[in-house]
Design a protein around this motif. Sequence first.
Motif, PDB file in Angstrom:
ATOM      1  N   GLN A  28       4.070  24.050  -5.807  1.00 30.46           N
ATOM      2  CA  GLN A  28       4.737  23.047  -5.002  1.00 30.46           C
ATOM      3  C   GLN A  28       4.088  21.691  -5.248  1.00 30.46           C
ATOM      4  O   GLN A  28       2.872  21.587  -5.338  1.00 30.46           O
ATOM      5  N   LEU A  29       4.899  20.686  -5.335  1.00 34.89           N
ATOM      6  CA  LEU A  29       4.409  19.343  -5.573  1.00 34.89           C
ATOM      7  C   LEU A  29       3.739  18.799  -4.321  1.00 34.89           C
ATOM      8  O   LEU A  29       4.297  18.870  -3.220  1.00 34.89           O
ATOM      9  N   GLN A  30       2.545  18.240  -4.497  1.00 28.52           N
ATOM     10  CA  GLN A  30       1.814  17.644  -3.388  1.00 28.52           C
ATOM     11  C   GLN A  30       1.310  16.271  -3.786  1.00 28.52           C
ATOM     12  O   GLN A  30       0.991  16.022  -4.955  1.00 28.52           O
ATOM     13  N   LEU A  31       1.241  15.401  -2.802  1.00 29.89           N
ATOM     14  CA  LEU A  31       0.789  14.037  -3.004  1.00 29.89           C
ATOM     15  C   LEU A  31      -0.342  13.738  -2.041  1.00 29.89           C
ATOM     16  O   LEU A  31      -0.249  14.054  -0.856  1.00 29.89           O
ATOM     17  N   VAL A  32      -1.385  13.117  -2.543  1.00 37.82           N
ATOM     18  CA  VAL A  32      -2.537  12.768  -1.728  1.00 37.82           C
ATOM     19  C   VAL A  32      -2.857  11.300  -1.920  1.00 37.82           C
ATOM     20  O   VAL A  32      -3.110  10.856  -3.038  1.00 37.82           O
ATOM     21  N   GLU A  33      -2.866  10.557  -0.821  1.00 39.50           N
ATOM     22  CA  GLU A  33      -3.175   9.140  -0.857  1.00 39.50           C
ATOM     23  C   GLU A  33      -4.662   8.910  -0.617  1.00 39.50           C
ATOM     24  O   GLU A  33      -5.321   9.684   0.090  1.00 39.50           O
ATOM     25  N   SER A  34      -5.157   7.822  -1.166  1.00 37.46           N
ATOM     26  CA  SER A  34      -6.520   7.400  -0.910  1.00 37.46           C
ATOM     27  C   SER A  34      -6.603   5.889  -1.049  1.00 37.46           C
ATOM     28  O   SER A  34      -5.709   5.257  -1.609  1.00 37.46           O
ATOM     29  N   GLY A  35      -7.674   5.319  -0.531  1.00 35.25           N
ATOM     30  CA  GLY A  35      -7.920   3.901  -0.706  1.00 35.25           C
ATOM     31  C   GLY A  35      -7.598   3.020   0.476  1.00 35.25           C
ATOM     32  O   GLY A  35      -7.784   1.802   0.406  1.00 35.25           O
ATOM     33  N   GLY A  36      -7.114   3.593   1.555  1.00 33.65           N
ATOM     34  CA  GLY A  36      -6.808   2.798   2.725  1.00 33.65           C
ATOM     35  C   GLY A  36      -8.058   2.396   3.482  1.00 33.65           C
ATOM     36  O   GLY A  36      -9.182   2.720   3.101  1.00 33.65           O
ATOM     37  N   GLY A  37      -7.844   1.668   4.554  1.00 32.22           N
ATOM     38  CA  GLY A  37      -8.960   1.253   5.377  1.00 32.22           C
ATOM     39  C   GLY A  37      -8.687  -0.042   6.101  1.00 32.22           C
ATOM     40  O   GLY A  37      -7.544  -0.478   6.225  1.00 32.22           O
ATOM     41  N   LEU A  38      -9.747  -0.651   6.565  1.00 31.71           N
ATOM     42  CA  LEU A  38      -9.693  -1.903   7.310  1.00 31.71           C
ATOM     43  C   LEU A  38     -10.120  -3.049   6.410  1.00 31.71           C
ATOM     44  O   LEU A  38     -11.191  -2.993   5.794  1.00 31.71           O
ATOM     45  N   VAL A  39      -9.293  -4.066   6.345  1.00 35.09           N
ATOM     46  CA  VAL A  39      -9.610  -5.247   5.557  1.00 35.09           C
ATOM     47  C   VAL A  39      -9.275  -6.490   6.354  1.00 35.09           C
ATOM     48  O   VAL A  39      -8.455  -6.465   7.271  1.00 35.09           O
ATOM     49  N   GLN A  40      -9.909  -7.586   5.992  1.00 35.68           N
ATOM     50  CA  GLN A  40      -9.628  -8.863   6.631  1.00 35.68           C
ATOM     51  C   GLN A  40      -8.374  -9.492   6.037  1.00 35.68           C
ATOM     52  O   GLN A  40      -8.018  -9.219   4.882  1.00 35.68           O
ATOM     53  N   PRO A  41      -7.691 -10.316   6.808  1.00 32.72           N
ATOM     54  CA  PRO A  41      -6.572 -11.057   6.231  1.00 32.72           C
ATOM     55  C   PRO A  41      -6.999 -11.809   4.978  1.00 32.72           C
ATOM     56  O   PRO A  41      -8.074 -12.410   4.930  1.00 32.72           O
ATOM     57  N   GLY A  42      -6.148 -11.760   3.982  1.00 33.64           N
ATOM     58  CA  GLY A  42      -6.466 -12.356   2.702  1.00 33.64           C
ATOM     59  C   GLY A  42      -7.198 -11.439   1.755  1.00 33.64           C
ATOM     60  O   GLY A  42      -7.351 -11.776   0.570  1.00 33.64           O
ATOM     61  N   GLY A  43      -7.636 -10.308   2.243  1.00 34.38           N
ATOM     62  CA  GLY A  43      -8.359  -9.368   1.426  1.00 34.38           C
ATOM     63  C   GLY A  43      -7.446  -8.499   0.584  1.00 34.38           C
ATOM     64  O   GLY A  43      -6.220  -8.650   0.586  1.00 34.38           O
ATOM     65  N   SER A  44      -8.065  -7.566  -0.114  1.00 38.64           N
ATOM     66  CA  SER A  44      -7.338  -6.707  -1.039  1.00 38.64           C
ATOM     67  C   SER A  44      -7.715  -5.249  -0.836  1.00 38.64           C
ATOM     68  O   SER A  44      -8.826  -4.923  -0.408  1.00 38.64           O
ATOM     69  N   LEU A  45      -6.782  -4.396  -1.150  1.00 42.44           N
ATOM     70  CA  LEU A  45      -6.988  -2.960  -1.191  1.00 42.44           C
ATOM     71  C   LEU A  45      -6.194  -2.398  -2.348  1.00 42.44           C
ATOM     72  O   LEU A  45      -5.156  -2.952  -2.720  1.00 42.44           O
ATOM     73  N   ARG A  46      -6.674  -1.306  -2.882  1.00 39.26           N
ATOM     74  CA  ARG A  46      -5.900  -0.571  -3.859  1.00 39.26           C
ATOM     75  C   ARG A  46      -5.700   0.849  -3.367  1.00 39.26           C
ATOM     76  O   ARG A  46      -6.664   1.594  -3.179  1.00 39.26           O
ATOM     77  N   LEU A  47      -4.454   1.203  -3.172  1.00 40.39           N
ATOM     78  CA  LEU A  47      -4.109   2.555  -2.790  1.00 40.39           C
ATOM     79  C   LEU A  47      -3.842   3.392  -4.027  1.00 40.39           C
ATOM     80  O   LEU A  47      -3.293   2.901  -5.013  1.00 40.39           O
ATOM     81  N   SER A  48      -4.223   4.639  -3.953  1.00 41.21           N
ATOM     82  CA  SER A  48      -3.962   5.578  -5.025  1.00 41.21           C
ATOM     83  C   SER A  48      -3.219   6.775  -4.470  1.00 41.21           C
ATOM     84  O   SER A  48      -3.457   7.200  -3.344  1.00 41.21           O
ATOM     85  N   CYS A  49      -2.332   7.306  -5.257  1.00 41.55           N
ATOM     86  CA  CYS A  49      -1.602   8.505  -4.904  1.00 41.55           C
ATOM     87  C   CYS A  49      -1.643   9.437  -6.098  1.00 41.55           C
ATOM     88  O   CYS A  49      -1.132   9.094  -7.167  1.00 41.55           O
TER      89      CYS A  49
END
Length: 131
Positions: free
Chosen positions: A1-22
């Motif tokens: 069965q196909l499964q997807l797992v996300e990572s990379g979230g969190g708390l950041v300040q306005p103007g900041g950056s995040l990279r999410l991965s799936c």
Amino acid sequence: QLQLVESGGGLVQPGGSLRLSCTRSGGALDAYPMGWFRQAPGKEREGVSCISDTGGSTYYADSVKGRFTISRDNAKKTVYLQMNSLRPEDTAVYYCAADLYITSVQAMCRTDHVVWGMDYWGQGIQVTVSS
């Protein structure tokens, strides 16, 4: 069965950056159309960005255009969402999704497909943009 797992979230300040991965596991094909969706409290789940199986076509919601970039590495079975210039309005649970057969990334990211047609969803990951 196909499964997807996300990572990379969190708390950041306005103007900041995040990279999410799936990262995908399972599934019979080498790659699938995939996308990122988000849902804030009291709001419907909306399409943020979608990408074709090859990475040749992408779609961005107007609200993130110019700030977010979707990409993928099929050798790693992973799709990324680089989020720059984050705003408090970007705060939401972000979900990765995959569709087995859809050929249009615009269609994949439409609300009707989010509600009625998506084949697989990840569990979601919180992104909070706050000072």
